[in-house]
Write a protein that holds these residues in place. Structure first.
Motif, mmCIF file in Angstrom:
data_model
loop_
_atom_site.group_PDB
_atom_site.id
_atom_site.type_symbol
_atom_site.label_atom_id
_atom_site.label_comp_id
_atom_site.label_asym_id
_atom_site.label_seq_id
_atom_site.Cartn_x
_atom_site.Cartn_y
_atom_site.Cartn_z
ATOM 1 N N LYS A 290 0.883 -1.462 -0.126
ATOM 2 C CA LYS A 290 0.062 0.176 0.004
ATOM 3 C C LYS A 290 0.877 1.469 -0.141
ATOM 4 O O LYS A 290 0.703 2.397 -0.851
ATOM 5 N N LEU B 50 -7.038 0.490 -0.053
ATOM 6 C CA LEU B 50 -7.361 -0.802 -0.815
ATOM 7 C C LEU B 50 -8.980 -1.347 -0.792
ATOM 8 O O LEU B 50 -9.782 -0.937 0.040
ATOM 9 N N GLY C 210 -3.317 5.192 -1.435
ATOM 10 C CA GLY C 210 -3.072 3.833 -0.717
ATOM 11 C C GLY C 210 -4.354 3.112 -0.286
ATOM 12 O O GLY C 210 -4.289 1.755 0.256
#
Length: 412
Positions: free
Chosen positions: A54, A126, A124
């Motif tokens: 990430k 997800l 970053g």
């Protein structure tokens, strides 16, 4: 925005310098590989390893460069996933739902800007996956519902195989609306009340993908994050399949790597062998060479099928319905053809490689069997026998392949 600006093509992700892109992540892949055996043996979920990815921007490699992503093409994405799978085949599968959601937002960019989602990916964030339901739910039915509760839309239901959601900031959740019965994707934030996640996947392979049960109780979903499933990108099934093919290919590469090292350092020999050192035994060399070739073919096939997906992606923006339809058919068929041959190649390689060693290779301390178990588990998704029939039906009858399929209880 002027009329002329509205008709300008939106920035696409058509590729970048692969070596430069891969070099960003290879040190992380090496760190991931260093702990893969221990995680397998202790069944430890890779929370820290996902965090590394990430922070390095791995989840944004497909985002167009003007938005801060890497602008990678689909063949480049899948080559990266193969490299990651060689380090730990659980991780690409854990990120499968994320990259599929990114791909859907890339395709949605053809109709409406996706700046908000692209920003989230670049920062970053997800996305996990929660589509499958088990139990008595029948084909075509969805138990997970979206309904009104006061001023909010809320989701209620239970999902299994919610791969990667335990690592995610968002969940890509398949449900039906109570008001009109429409199938939707509800993109819900994980950090809110009402979500319970469990790591209860009990498969013999791919044991640290973060798959398991997710329960949703009055989980709030914002109206703009209720997405009509009918608008989902057409080559989604092919995309999901190619992630599994990258997983299998990476597992095969890891098996060649690990067993080659075992051969290279082994000192004990058999009197029936051909050399005073195993590494010089021509029959052992043949075993390793054949497996290497099988895995090479698996990688080449995966990347060739990924090229068909890239064409389908780009055709979404070309305003040619006939060409787009043909590109989506090709993407589905090539992913199915690749699936049929790669499963056989990798499963043979990860099994036959044991012929290069002896019974000591079956030590649980080495866990060399994990490569076969992981490949076998990934290959068991989306039954191959049905894909073979679909391909044959196309070849014989020119029957268009299905782009979406379901699983559920049959009639009694």
């Amino acid at each position: 925005m002027t009329v002329q600006q509205q008709h300008l093509p939106r920035p696409l992700s058509t590729g970048t310098d692969y070596q430069a892109l891969a070099e960003r992540f290879r040190p992380i892949f090496a760190r991931i590989a260093a702990g893969a055996l221990e995680r397998e043996q202790s069944r430890s979920l890779p929370f820290e390893q996902v965090k590394w990815l990430k922070e390095a921007g791995f989840g944004a490699v497909r985002v167009p460069t003007p938005y801060g992503g890497a602008g990678a093409s689909l063949p480049q994405l899948f080559e990266l996933l193969i490299e990651l799978a060689e380090a730990d085949s659980n991780l690409p599968q854990a990120l499968r739902g994320h990259f599929a959601f990114v791909e859907d937002r890339l395709n949605a960019q053809a109709d409406a800007p996706q700046d908000t989602w692209f920003k989230r990916f670049v920062e970053g964030e997800l996305v996990g996956n929660a589509w499958t339901e088990i139990g008595s739910v029948k084909i075509g039915q969805v138990g997970t519902r979206v309904s009104r509760l006061g001023e909010h839309w809320v989701v209620n239901g239970t999902k299994y195989y919610s791969t990667g959601s335990i690592f995610a900031d968002w969940i890509d959740l398949y449900a039906q609306r109570d008001d009109n019965g429409a199938d939707v994707i509800a993109a819900v934030r994980v950090q809110q009340p009402g979500i319970t996640q469990s790591d209860d996947w009990d498969g013999f392979g791919q044991r640290t993908t973060g798959s398991g049960t997710s329960v949703f109780e009055n989980v709030v979903v914002e109206p703009e994050n209720l997405l009509d499933f009918a608008t989902r990108f057409k080559y989604q099934t092919a995309f999901y399949q190619l992630v599994l093919l990258a997983v299998q290919t990476g597992a095969g590469r890891a098996a060649v790597r690990d067993i080659t090292e075992e051969v290279r350092t082994r000192t004990r020999i058999f009197s029936t062998g051909n050399a005073s050192h195993v590494s010089q035994d021509v029959q052992v060399q043949q075993v390793v060479g054949k497996a290497s070739a099988q895995v090479y073919a698996a990688r080449a096939t995966t990347l060739r099928a990924a090229t068909a997906l890239q064409i389908a992606y780009e055709s979404r923006f070309a305003h040619d319905e006939v060409a787009e339809r043909e590109a989506n058919i090709a993407a589905e068929l090539e992913s199915a053809q690749a699936q049929v041959v790669i499963a056989d190649l990798v499963l043979r390689a990860t099994s036959d490689l044991f012929n290069a060693l002896s019974a000591s290779a079956t030590s649980t301390g080495k866990a060399l069997d994990r490569h076969w178990r992981n490949a076998r588990t990934a290959a068991s998704h989306n039954p191959i026998i049905y894909k073979e029939r679909i391909i044959g039906d196309w070849e014989i009858n020119n029957t268009e392949p299905p782009y979406v399929w379901q699983i559920g209880a049959g009639s009694k």
